[in-house]
Design a protein around this motif. Sequence first.
Motif, short mmCIF file in Angstrom:
data_model
loop_
_atom_site.label_atom_id
_atom_site.label_comp_id
_atom_site.label_asym_id
_atom_site.label_seq_id
_atom_site.Cartn_x
_atom_site.Cartn_y
_atom_site.Cartn_z
N ALA A 1 0.83 -1.21 0.00
CA ALA A 1 0.00 0.00 0.00
C ALA A 1 0.86 1.26 0.00
CB ALA A 1 -0.94 -0.01 1.20
N ARG A 2 1.89 1.28 0.82
CA ARG A 2 2.73 2.47 0.90
C ARG A 2 3.60 2.64 -0.34
NH1 ARG A 2 4.79 3.43 7.13
NH2 ARG A 2 2.76 4.08 7.94
N ARG A 3 3.78 1.57 -1.09
CA ARG A 3 4.57 1.68 -2.32
C ARG A 3 3.83 2.53 -3.36
NH1 ARG A 3 8.86 -0.06 -4.87
NH2 ARG A 3 8.76 -0.71 -7.06
N SER A 4 2.50 2.51 -3.33
CA SER A 4 1.73 3.29 -4.30
C SER A 4 0.96 4.45 -3.68
CB SER A 4 0.73 2.38 -5.03
OG SER A 4 -0.24 1.88 -4.12
N ARG A 5 0.59 4.33 -2.41
CA ARG A 5 -0.17 5.37 -1.70
C ARG A 5 -1.44 5.74 -2.46
NH1 ARG A 5 3.14 7.21 2.51
NH2 ARG A 5 1.57 8.81 3.02
N ARG A 6 -2.16 4.73 -2.95
CA ARG A 6 -3.40 4.96 -3.69
C ARG A 6 -4.45 5.68 -2.84
NH1 ARG A 6 -1.89 0.21 -6.57
NH2 ARG A 6 -2.86 0.03 -8.64
#
Length: 582
Positions: free
Chosen positions: A337-342
């Motif tokens: 999740a934190r890799r993309s911060r959608r």
Amino acid sequence: MNFDLPLADISTDIWDTKYRYRDGDVIRDASLEDTWQRVARALAAVEAGQEGVWAARFHEVLANFRFLPGGRIQAGAGTRHRTTLFNCFVMGTIEDSLDGIFSALKEGALTMQAGGGVGYDFSTLRPRGARADASDTIASGPVSFMHIWDSMCATLISTGARRGAMMATLRCDHPDILEFVEAKRDPAVLRHFNLSVLVSDAFMVALDQDADWPLSFPPGRTVGNVRARALWERIMRANYDSAEPGVIFIDRVNRLNNLGYEETISATNPCGEIPLPPYGACDLGSINLTRFVRAPFTPDATLDLDGIAATASVAVRMLDNVYELAHFPVPRQREVARRSRRLGLGITGLGDALAMLGLRYGSDASLDAACAAMAAICHAAYRASAELARERGPFPAYRAESYLAGEFVRGLPEDIRTAIAAHGIRNSHLTAIAPAGTISLLANNISSGLEPIYAYRYQRNVRRPDGGLTEYAVEDYAWRLYRSLHGDAPLPPGFVSATEIPPDQHLQMQAALQAHVDNSISKTINVPADMAFSGFETIYRNAYALGLKGCTTYRPGAGRGQVMTADQQPPAKPCCELPGAD
């Protein structure tokens, strides 16, 4: 004129039972204002040295329901509850082994126990009747294991956890696709699942050509064939009769994915508006369009697009801050999740706002107004995220050349692309339109998401924390407002309910907004009960032709019970409703 109305009883109940902070037996939120202050302070806590400034700005957009963060944020931010602040998850790839299956089951249970809705792609499981080489046993197929997930979800609900929701997807070329398509014809089974078929572009070509369609497992290894039109008709017939499964045009989802350069998507959250990679997550929020209508029900009624854009800019910062506060039930979820911060910022109250503007839902003018509102949100959100990247850095998976080459990003205004090229962007995705069902009830029963007004007055069942149901007589917000201003005067032409709108106009609205949505849209295409099957099937072909990422219909009597019953209709027996992304 006074455009505020007393908070409806159902809205007070929703706040009290779902979003009011109780710490054991101690009530921490004495009022709705306390809830807004709690959420604002919690999300501003990560603003080092400027907590007070941002708490005030966050409170300003929360007050009077201008911006509605996702339900998990409103319920959990600033509390000691060990719950997630994210509504939307897709779980990891299910390994085709007994150990892998039950490991995935456990991760799903932990996520739902914490309050998240989950999606799974069951396409990785070998078909019924296939031999498992390692154990020399016969596989029972993906649908059989879906029943285990369904039982797990029911068990969690019985312990008092938030009612779980799940999405199950299956590739259209999986050998068990017909079993999957027929799996919910019995309304008593798989009650906690939504089902969607992953339909590829190649399948749609085969459908047009009336060609054979290969079934394969693993992908690329053909084990059988079916006529494409025969499979399509089975999907459509099941949907026509029992409202399941829906359809996701999965190649389009991946082609338009801003992160298509590094991930492949095969599942979505339970309501379909957030396509996610394995272990992906996204937090949601909806801008309440009814709060931005000036001079409602008059010839001078207009939509405050500048106010919408300003609210969207603040909302992006709020939703991005959630990542610093959130608990993730499974460690891998935090990493992905934190890799993309959608983010999934969208709208709610569209149906009511159009009525207040005097625009009939589905008319050309209504499409233009809705498109203008969503464009304002999209562009403001991307500008705010680019500014956040200048301040805080871009999301870790950002690769400038690949990101800017994406099909959706290429269509953004040039000033946004220039800002992204200069500073990067904080969030890979920024817009989605969720059902927003529960939070719209909270906000004085505005129409939900991008849907039209359901009915002006109706009965609504609300599930209690103990599992029971309470029935409320409910009135639509715009209808109440009009009556408060004009008494018993005839309703103006802008008022129209969901069942009065032709299916093609529902589709046109979804298509108009999809142009400004980088995730996806949860939309129900209302279909008359007596619609011929040929016309019903055409809806899905038209959805593909219009460039939609998916399609879901509802035909009365098609197997699902109702939690809402219009006053002029006899009450229906309530069933276990799959919750929207609230």
